[in-house]
Enzyme design. Structure first.
Site, PDB file in Angstrom:
ATOM      1  N   VAL A  68      16.587   1.540  -6.534  1.00 19.44           N
ATOM      2  CA  VAL A  68      15.166   2.200  -6.403  1.00 19.44           C
ATOM      3  C   VAL A  68      15.112   3.568  -6.122  1.00 19.44           C
ATOM      4  CG1 VAL A  68      13.894   0.176  -5.696  1.00 19.44           C
ATOM      5  CG2 VAL A  68      14.890   1.544  -3.928  1.00 19.44           C
ATOM      6  N   SER A 143       4.862   0.139   7.799  1.00 25.72           N
ATOM      7  CA  SER A 143       5.282  -0.681   8.752  1.00 25.72           C
ATOM      8  C   SER A 143       4.169  -0.242  10.357  1.00 25.72           C
ATOM      9  CB  SER A 143       6.827  -0.227   9.104  1.00 25.72           C
ATOM     10  OG  SER A 143       7.302  -0.452  10.579  1.00 25.72           O
ATOM     11  N   TYR A 156      13.336   5.453   9.892  1.00 25.49           N
ATOM     12  CA  TYR A 156      12.586   4.349   9.399  1.00 25.49           C
ATOM     13  C   TYR A 156      11.226   4.852   9.607  1.00 25.49           C
ATOM     14  CZ  TYR A 156      10.743  -0.512   8.754  1.00 25.49           C
ATOM     15  OH  TYR A 156       9.943  -1.502   8.236  1.00 25.49           O
ATOM     16  N   ALA A 158       9.716   7.750  10.206  1.00 30.50           N
ATOM     17  CA  ALA A 158       9.417   9.106   9.475  1.00 30.50           C
ATOM     18  C   ALA A 158       8.900   8.441   7.851  1.00 30.50           C
ATOM     19  CB  ALA A 158      10.402   9.952   9.533  1.00 30.50           C
ATOM     20  N   LYS A 160       8.156   5.734   6.792  1.00 30.20           N
ATOM     21  CA  LYS A 160       7.116   4.695   6.563  1.00 30.20           C
ATOM     22  C   LYS A 160       5.833   5.581   6.835  1.00 30.20           C
ATOM     23  CE  LYS A 160       9.093   0.707   5.685  1.00 30.20           C
ATOM     24  NZ  LYS A 160       8.980   0.335   4.356  1.00 30.20           N
ATOM     25  N   ILE A 189       8.415  -9.284  11.462  1.00 26.58           N
ATOM     26  CA  ILE A 189       8.301 -10.478  10.606  1.00 26.58           C
ATOM     27  C   ILE A 189       9.836 -11.050  10.492  1.00 26.58           C
ATOM     28  CG2 ILE A 189       7.911 -10.895   8.161  1.00 26.58           C
ATOM     29  CD1 ILE A 189       5.633 -10.253   9.653  1.00 26.58           C
TER      30      ILE A 189
END
Length: 254
Positions: A68, A143, A156, A158, A160, A189
């Site tokens: 991606v 998140s 992570y 930052a 999101k 989750i």
């Protein structure tokens, strides 16, 4: 709202991160609602397993092995998928370090997957929708880390937070094309991303999250997948620029 509002028969959905976890659960559920699913991931083995699950249940799934973070691969896969009605940009990674110990390579890697990968997918799918004058739904993955300080998860969190800003901005820019853009910000989750190498540590972490949740449990990928189905369907026809939080009542999952 009649249940037919959740019927995706005749629609096509492009889902990144479809090889496992939330992406797989979303792919399986959207296919069960009638959508033709195009699953994308760098994990080709996992993608083929997702396709098998969908095909065995009578659905249709095409696989697109890709990275991606490579805009050209995203562009080629979206073009190959054809007319798309839904995007769920789920692919993501996590890195743990204190702020002072965060290295450039770690920051670049997480931002590339968790933000740029979402941006590229949104750009390419939205351009395709606009070119053919079609309405649609773009779903991004934020998140619970965006709702409070996340010690050890600067990269992570930052990335999101950037996804949230992307979602709200795209919703404003694409509304005139009848393209809706919403984000999902899950709590804890049970996925490969949240798994711990040590089984005892995993059990303690899940027990802690279950204890502080009003519902008394941690989330499963299917809990997020149902939110994805809502946003993909006509049931959310008047929803855009929103951040939905399937988090069991725990605003800060970490």
């Amino acid at each position: 709202m009649p249940l037919t509002a959740y019927d995706l028969t005749g629609r096509s959905a492009f889902i990144t991160g479809a090889a496992g976890g939330i992406g797989r659960a979303g792919a399986v559920l959207l296919a069960s609602a009638g959508a033709t699913v195009h699953g994308a991931d760098r994990d080709e083995k996992g993608l083929l397993e997702t396709r098998e699950l969908i095909n065995e249940a009578g659905g249709t799934c095409h696989v697109h092995p890709l990275d991606v973070t490579d805009r050209n691969q995203i562009r080629d896969a979206v073009a190959a998928a054809g007319d798309l009605d839904v995007l769920a940009a789920v692919a993501g990674i996590m890195h743990t370090s204190s702020v002072l110990d965060t290295a450039d390579d770690d920051l670049d890697r997480v931002l590339s997957v968790n933000f740029k990968g979402v941006l590229y997918a949104c750009q390419e799918v939205a351009r395709s929708m606009i070119a053919r004058g079609a309405s649609g739904s773009l779903i991004t993955m934020a998140s619970g880390a965006v709702d409070a300080a996340s010690p050890g998860l600067l990269c992570y969190g930052a990335a999101k937070a950037a996804v949230v800003q992307l979602t709200k901005t795209l919703a404003t820019e694409l509304g005139r094309h009848a393209i809706r853009v919403n984000a999902i910000a899950p709590g804890w989750i049970r996925t490969p991303m949240t798994a711990r190498h040590d089984a005892d540590q995993q059990h303690r972490a899940e027990a802690t999250m279950a204890r502080i949740s009003p519902l008394g449990r941690v989330g499963e990928p299917e809990d997020v997948a149902h939110t994805m189905l809502y946003l993909a369907s006509d049931a959310s026809a008047f929803m855009t620029g929103q951040i939905l939080r399937p988090n069991g009542g725990v605003a800060m999952p970490w």
